[in-house]
Scaffold this motif. Sequence first.
Motif, short mmCIF file in Angstrom:
data_model
loop_
_atom_site.label_atom_id
_atom_site.label_comp_id
_atom_site.label_asym_id
_atom_site.label_seq_id
_atom_site.Cartn_x
_atom_site.Cartn_y
_atom_site.Cartn_z
N ALA A 255 0.84 -1.20 0.00
CA ALA A 255 0.00 0.00 0.00
C ALA A 255 0.87 1.25 0.00
N ARG A 256 1.95 1.22 0.77
CA ARG A 256 2.89 2.34 0.80
C ARG A 256 3.58 2.51 -0.55
N PHE A 257 4.00 1.39 -1.15
CA PHE A 257 4.73 1.45 -2.41
C PHE A 257 3.87 2.03 -3.53
N VAL A 258 2.63 1.58 -3.62
CA VAL A 258 1.77 2.01 -4.73
C VAL A 258 1.35 3.47 -4.57
N THR A 259 1.00 3.87 -3.36
CA THR A 259 0.45 5.22 -3.17
C THR A 259 1.51 6.26 -2.84
N GLY A 260 2.65 5.84 -2.31
CA GLY A 260 3.67 6.78 -1.90
C GLY A 260 3.35 7.51 -0.61
N GLU A 261 2.34 7.03 0.12
CA GLU A 261 1.93 7.68 1.36
C GLU A 261 2.29 6.82 2.57
N GLU A 262 2.31 7.45 3.75
CA GLU A 262 2.65 6.77 4.99
C GLU A 262 1.44 6.68 5.92
N PRO A 263 1.29 5.58 6.64
CA PRO A 263 0.11 5.41 7.50
C PRO A 263 0.13 6.32 8.72
N GLN A 264 -1.07 6.70 9.13
CA GLN A 264 -1.27 7.50 10.34
C GLN A 264 -2.40 6.86 11.15
N ASP A 265 -2.44 7.15 12.43
CA ASP A 265 -3.56 6.71 13.29
C ASP A 265 -3.84 5.21 13.14
N ILE A 266 -2.83 4.40 13.36
CA ILE A 266 -2.96 2.95 13.20
C ILE A 266 -3.62 2.33 14.42
N SER A 267 -4.52 1.38 14.18
CA SER A 267 -5.08 0.57 15.26
C SER A 267 -5.20 -0.87 14.77
N ALA A 268 -5.25 -1.80 15.70
CA ALA A 268 -5.28 -3.21 15.29
C ALA A 268 -5.84 -4.07 16.39
N GLN A 269 -6.27 -5.25 15.99
CA GLN A 269 -6.70 -6.30 16.91
C GLN A 269 -5.93 -7.56 16.53
N ILE A 270 -5.35 -8.23 17.53
CA ILE A 270 -4.48 -9.37 17.27
C ILE A 270 -4.93 -10.58 18.08
N GLU A 271 -4.94 -11.73 17.42
CA GLU A 271 -5.12 -13.00 18.11
C GLU A 271 -3.75 -13.65 18.27
N TRP A 272 -3.44 -14.02 19.52
CA TRP A 272 -2.13 -14.60 19.84
C TRP A 272 -2.27 -16.10 20.11
N GLU A 273 -1.20 -16.82 19.78
CA GLU A 273 -1.15 -18.25 20.05
C GLU A 273 0.30 -18.62 20.38
N ASN A 274 0.51 -19.07 21.60
CA ASN A 274 1.86 -19.47 22.03
C ASN A 274 2.89 -18.36 21.81
N GLY A 275 2.47 -17.12 22.03
CA GLY A 275 3.40 -16.01 21.97
C GLY A 275 3.62 -15.38 20.62
N VAL A 276 2.92 -15.86 19.58
CA VAL A 276 3.05 -15.24 18.26
C VAL A 276 1.67 -14.83 17.76
N ASP A 277 1.63 -13.77 16.96
CA ASP A 277 0.37 -13.33 16.37
C ASP A 277 0.02 -14.24 15.21
N VAL A 278 -1.21 -14.75 15.23
CA VAL A 278 -1.65 -15.66 14.18
C VAL A 278 -2.80 -15.08 13.34
N LEU A 279 -3.40 -14.00 13.83
CA LEU A 279 -4.45 -13.31 13.08
C LEU A 279 -4.46 -11.86 13.54
N SER A 280 -4.40 -10.95 12.59
CA SER A 280 -4.47 -9.53 12.94
C SER A 280 -5.38 -8.81 11.97
N ASN A 281 -6.09 -7.85 12.50
CA ASN A 281 -6.95 -6.97 11.72
C ASN A 281 -6.45 -5.55 11.94
N VAL A 282 -6.05 -4.88 10.88
CA VAL A 282 -5.38 -3.58 10.99
C VAL A 282 -6.19 -2.51 10.26
#
Length: 329
Positions: A188-215
């Motif tokens: 997304a950064r490469f195609v648009t040339g823009e940088e993200p702002q105001d990032i938020s996310a939800q992460i599902e963890w399993e044994n200490g690693v993220d296995v599903l994230s919604n950003v």
Amino acid sequence: MTQPIRWGILGAAKFAREHMGPAIHAANGAELAALATSSADKAALFQSFAPGIAVHESYEALLADPLIDAVYIPLPNHLHVEWALKAMQAGKHVLVEKPATLREEEFDQLIAARDAAGVLAAEAYMIVHHPQWQRARELVHTGALGQVKHVSGKFSFDNRSDVDNIRNRPETGGGALRDIGVYVLGSARFVTGEEPQDISAQIEWENGVDVLSNVQARFPSFLYTAYVSTRLQPFQEMLFHGDKGVLRLTAPFNPRVFGEARLELHQASHAAGSGRVIEERFPIADHYKLQVEAFGKSVRDGAPYACPLEFSRGTQRALDQIFATATTL
């Protein structure tokens, strides 16, 4: 005649054996000259397609080899910075697998070492060398979509049964975001040339690693939503939605494995309620080989490189923000 760049590989990783080793061997202006591994069995697998490859029993021995110009580093994520620094200090050009670092500030060390040694060092972010992504960037920047207002991405596979895989181990820097999230966000950064702002996310963890994230993120001129997972049915897609068109990439991240690389440009026509779809296909492009060739052109001729460390640093900055602020699913 210009001498080819002689490449060495640190470690006999499966990915290097199946993808990058053959790509280096096949690339114009490159020679797969050396491998560092103490396993004769693993070395034999590389020698099956590169019979002349020299085998060093240690990483240090390969870095000390005066015949090697460039080093590819496919080691586990937590070893990338250490060995990239050692390779540059040995005067080698470096292509290090993504993520190049586990934290944004570690890029300071890589950039300083690159500049001090006068070498090319880059993250192996191969997709920007694929013609589908170069074409996507061109379409967006020439206004084929009008004003892009939303970008969405999806990338998933399921490796839950491979419990010993480094992607499933926190001590080796595993997890879905570092492994495949870099592709969705970075593209997304490469195609648009823009940088993200105001990032938020939800992460599902399993044994200490993220296995599903919604950003979710706000860029200066558009909204961004994406999910990545190492526990879902394999799927991938990128969608750039503007006020005059929609651009869809059907196999954006590992074409020829997931499917044929194809761009679909959906545009409205002048007739109410109708539209057209322009399709472009890229059935044979090998982004690993193209990456090696682009790296070589930059080393030999000083050609601009599509993915310098400064670009990769921007993606890592966003990943750091995601990990710092995400809530748990």
